[in-house]
Design a protein around this motif. Structure first.
Motif, mmCIF file in Angstrom:
data_model
loop_
_atom_site.group_PDB
_atom_site.id
_atom_site.type_symbol
_atom_site.label_atom_id
_atom_site.label_comp_id
_atom_site.label_asym_id
_atom_site.label_seq_id
_atom_site.Cartn_x
_atom_site.Cartn_y
_atom_site.Cartn_z
ATOM 1 N N TYR A 1 -30.845 22.814 110.731
ATOM 2 C CA TYR A 1 -29.901 22.035 109.665
ATOM 3 C C TYR A 1 -30.344 22.028 108.379
ATOM 4 C CZ TYR A 1 -27.684 20.555 114.117
ATOM 5 O OH TYR A 1 -27.310 20.935 115.270
ATOM 6 N N VAL A 2 -31.685 22.363 108.141
ATOM 7 C CA VAL A 2 -31.970 22.342 106.737
ATOM 8 C C VAL A 2 -32.412 23.621 106.304
ATOM 9 C CG1 VAL A 2 -33.684 21.506 104.902
ATOM 10 C CG2 VAL A 2 -32.579 19.997 106.771
ATOM 11 N N VAL A 3 -33.567 24.183 106.790
ATOM 12 C CA VAL A 3 -34.252 25.550 106.386
ATOM 13 C C VAL A 3 -33.078 26.647 106.655
ATOM 14 C CG1 VAL A 3 -36.033 26.850 107.034
ATOM 15 C CG2 VAL A 3 -36.365 24.554 107.257
ATOM 16 N N ASP B 1 -31.568 28.125 103.380
ATOM 17 C CA ASP B 1 -32.281 29.419 103.253
ATOM 18 C C ASP B 1 -33.324 29.124 102.190
ATOM 19 O OD1 ASP B 1 -32.809 31.858 103.422
ATOM 20 O OD2 ASP B 1 -31.633 32.474 101.641
ATOM 21 N N VAL B 2 -34.084 28.140 102.384
ATOM 22 C CA VAL B 2 -35.337 27.907 101.770
ATOM 23 C C VAL B 2 -36.616 28.695 102.118
ATOM 24 C CG1 VAL B 2 -34.885 25.528 101.152
ATOM 25 C CG2 VAL B 2 -36.075 25.958 103.226
ATOM 26 N N ALA C 1 -39.912 24.900 103.019
ATOM 27 C CA ALA C 1 -39.761 24.305 104.177
ATOM 28 C C ALA C 1 -40.840 23.337 104.798
ATOM 29 C CB ALA C 1 -39.098 25.286 105.306
ATOM 30 N N LEU C 2 -41.919 23.984 104.997
ATOM 31 C CA LEU C 2 -43.321 23.414 105.264
ATOM 32 C C LEU C 2 -43.261 22.154 104.226
ATOM 33 C CD1 LEU C 2 -45.403 26.143 106.111
ATOM 34 C CD2 LEU C 2 -44.725 24.368 107.591
#
Lengths: 337, 262
Positions: free
Chosen positions: B122-124, B128-129, B134-135
């Motif tokens: 739902y985020v990465v 599209d980071v 993301a980490l």
């Protein structure tokens, strides 16, 4: 009132929806020591916080030395406050606690040192400058808090229950100390207390408050001798307060005949104003205690319990026995309904 | 039971507990020193060559730097967000403060696998980071609860009237915070940083989901390494990391009584 220094005009203070102080009007004179006295919840602390600028009034005005400060924020108002908890900064030593406000004013290092040491000296803490607050006694902490406010040369110094956290001996010492400091610096002091003895001993004038309103305002001597209402009388130690109806003294328990004529709806006597050992009335002793110069009795009478002080020279009367007493005209204080 | 019996029982329980806690640590230290080409316990012969090899593996060096970066900057960001949050929760009677406390604690309670999957799904992916970003986000989020909790407990005893006193002495609200609140919660903030650092550095399940090609945290890199090479250098590296964590906690305890805050 030309000599009014702090003027509260129609000041209304609220917490959310509840009104703590409605439309208060009070003038405080320059250089006086004034006490806000009353039970908890009477609005005395709220009023003090409003003067300090920690609480914004819902309406009304506060002027200090002729200048309207109602909207001036607390950090620009130039008012000192000694908190009940002292609110010292635990991470700083005594010197830095006192210097804290001076440093914010960007004074020269010399002036800061000089005024800080002077401030510590004023409250008798010379030589304690390296101590942390945790390494000082309660009385020393309070004097440190006092010094921290005083070095700022505040227009008004507010004190929240200044003596309540001290033991009896320190209390007396601090009382003298406050009066001395006030005389030396000439600063206008407002202190909040629930203890009438404290107010009577310290203040030039007392503002007795009840439910956000001024119940009575006067000198300690005034309030002590001439309370105007039952509330004021009770606060000033008139422990026997009764209604007067048709030439009789009346309580919820019963009546006793009154030996004189009066037009007051209420009469009050202090325990030492009640004559014991002679008089037309009788009461059964339900409690007695020795109080040095006199003996305190609680008498169960037709009016219910009567608190009376007897001269120590009179022989002691045991619990369960009967004593005669009188409620004389000379010591009766007439009160408004 | 008589006193001697009870004392004996206590010693047995204490011994078992210590064995259970320290045993694995001793095993990896020794396994990393085994003079064999494969992981072996008990060690067959003793050597330090696996400990030396750790420093020559290129991917370990890269992933160590990544893990360090994530642990340091993720924890710093968590503190930047967490200290004001802890302050607000303590100082103001906010509506729904309890709910916020519960939500803030959620990453501790919810299994890491679920957090990792949720972040990925739902985020990465939608945003599209990059893998590193993301980490970074995930590690910050994971450390945030510790930051809020630990700083909160050190703020608990700090009375509001100290700030009011500072304001009456001329401070703005912000100055009162930096000059009075911060110095008094310094220990708690440092403790939160160390706890956050160690948590982030040792984090596996969430990183497992978010690591990408060529960008892996050290624990994930060690897992990958073990799938291909089964020599004792992984045990040696684990032992070195355990010593690092131990050293950090030891220094923290000495300097500021770390255990008071955790």
């Amino acid at each position: 009132m030309s000599d009014t220094y702090v003027q509260l005009t129609d000041l209304t203070l609220t917490y959310g929806q509840s009104v703590a102080v409605p439309e208060l009007n009070l003038g405080i004179r320059e250089g006086e020591l004034i006490a806000l006295l009353g039970p908890s919840g009477c609005g005395k602390t709220t009023t003090m916080r409003a003067i300090a600028g920690l609480l914004a009034p819902a309406s009304g005005r506060i002027t200090i030395d002729g200048r309207d400060v109602t909207r001036v924020p607390a950090n620009k108002r130039g008012i000192g406050l000694v908190f009940q908890s002292y609110a010292l900064f635990p991470h700083l030593n005594a010197f830095e606690n006192v210097a804290f406000g001076l440093r914010l004013q960007k004074l020269s290092a010399n002036e800061i040192t000089e005024r800080t040491l002077q401030g510590l000296a004023t409250v008798g803490l010379t030589g304690y400058d390296k101590r942390k607050p945790a390494e000082m006694s309660g009385g020393q902490q309070q004097r440190l808090a006092l010094a921290r406010s005083l070095v700022m040369q505040p227009k008004v110094l507010l004190l929240d229950e200044p003596l309540s956290n001290l033991d009896a001996r320190l209390r007396l010492e601090m009382r003298t100390e406050l009066q001395r400091v006030q005389k030396e610096t000439g600063v206008t002091m407002v202190f909040v207390t629930h203890d009438q003895a404290e107010a009577l001993a310290l203040a030039d004038r007392i503002v007795l408050m009840k439910e956000g309103r001024i119940e009575q305002l006067g000198t300690p001597a005034d309030l002590y001798a001439r309370p105007e209402t039952a509330f004021a009388a009770e606060f000033m130690g008139f422990e026997n307060i009764f209604r007067v109806e048709g030439g009789k003294v009346v309580s919820d328990k019963g009546t006793l005949p009154l030996g004189f004529a009066t037009t007051s709806p209420l009469l009050a006597w202090r325990p030492d104003g009640v004559t014991v050992g002679s008089g037309p009335h009788e009461g059964r002793v339900v409690a007695t205690s020795f109080a040095g110069a006199h003996r305190e009795y609680v008498l169960e009478s037709a009016l219910g319990p009567i608190k009376a002080d007897a001269d120590i020279a009179l022989p002691r009367v045991e619990i369960g026995e009967t004593l005669t007493f009188d409620l004389p005209e000379a010591t009766a204080r007439p009160l408004a309904a | 039971m008589n006193t001697i019996g009870r004392t004996t029982a206590n010693w047995i329980i204490l011994g078992l507990t210590l064995t259970f806690l320290i045993g694995p640590f001793l095993i990896i230290i020794l396994a990393g020193a085994s003079d064999t080409e494969f992981l072996a316990f008990p060690p067959q012969g003793l050597t330090l060559r696996w400990y030396a090899k750790v420093f020559t593996v290129e991917s370990f060096r890269a992933s160590f730097m990544l893990s360090m970066g994530l642990a340091i900057f993720g924890t710093l960001l968590a503190l930047v967000l967490g200290v004001p949050a802890a302050y607000a929760l303590n100082r103001y009677d906010l509506p729904g403060a309890e709910t916020v406390r519960t939500i803030v604690a959620a990453p501790i309670i919810v299994p890491g696998i679920i957090v990792g999957l949720a972040l990925l799904r739902y985020v990465v992916v939608p945003l599209d980071v990059t893998v590193t970003m993301a980490l970074f986000m995930a590690h910050t989020a994971l450390v945030l609860p510790y930051a809020v909790r630990v700083v909160s407990s050190s703020m608990h005893n700090l009375r509001g009237d100290m700030e009011e006193a500072a304001v009456l002495l001329g401070c703005s609200r912000f100055q009162a915070f930096t000059k009075v609140v911060l110095p008094n919660i310094r220990g708690g903030v440092l403790a939160a940083f160390i706890l956050g650092f160690v948590t982030s550095f040792n984090q596996v399940p969430v990183s497992l989901f978010l690591s990408g090609p060529g960008v892996r945290t050290l624990p994930i890199d060690m897992l990958a390494y073990m799938e291909i090479t089964f020599d004792p250098s992984v045990a040696a590296l684990s032992a070195l990391l355990a010593f690092m964590s131990l050293a950090i906690v030891f220094v923290a305890e000495r300097l500021l009584g770390f255990s008071r805050y955790v």
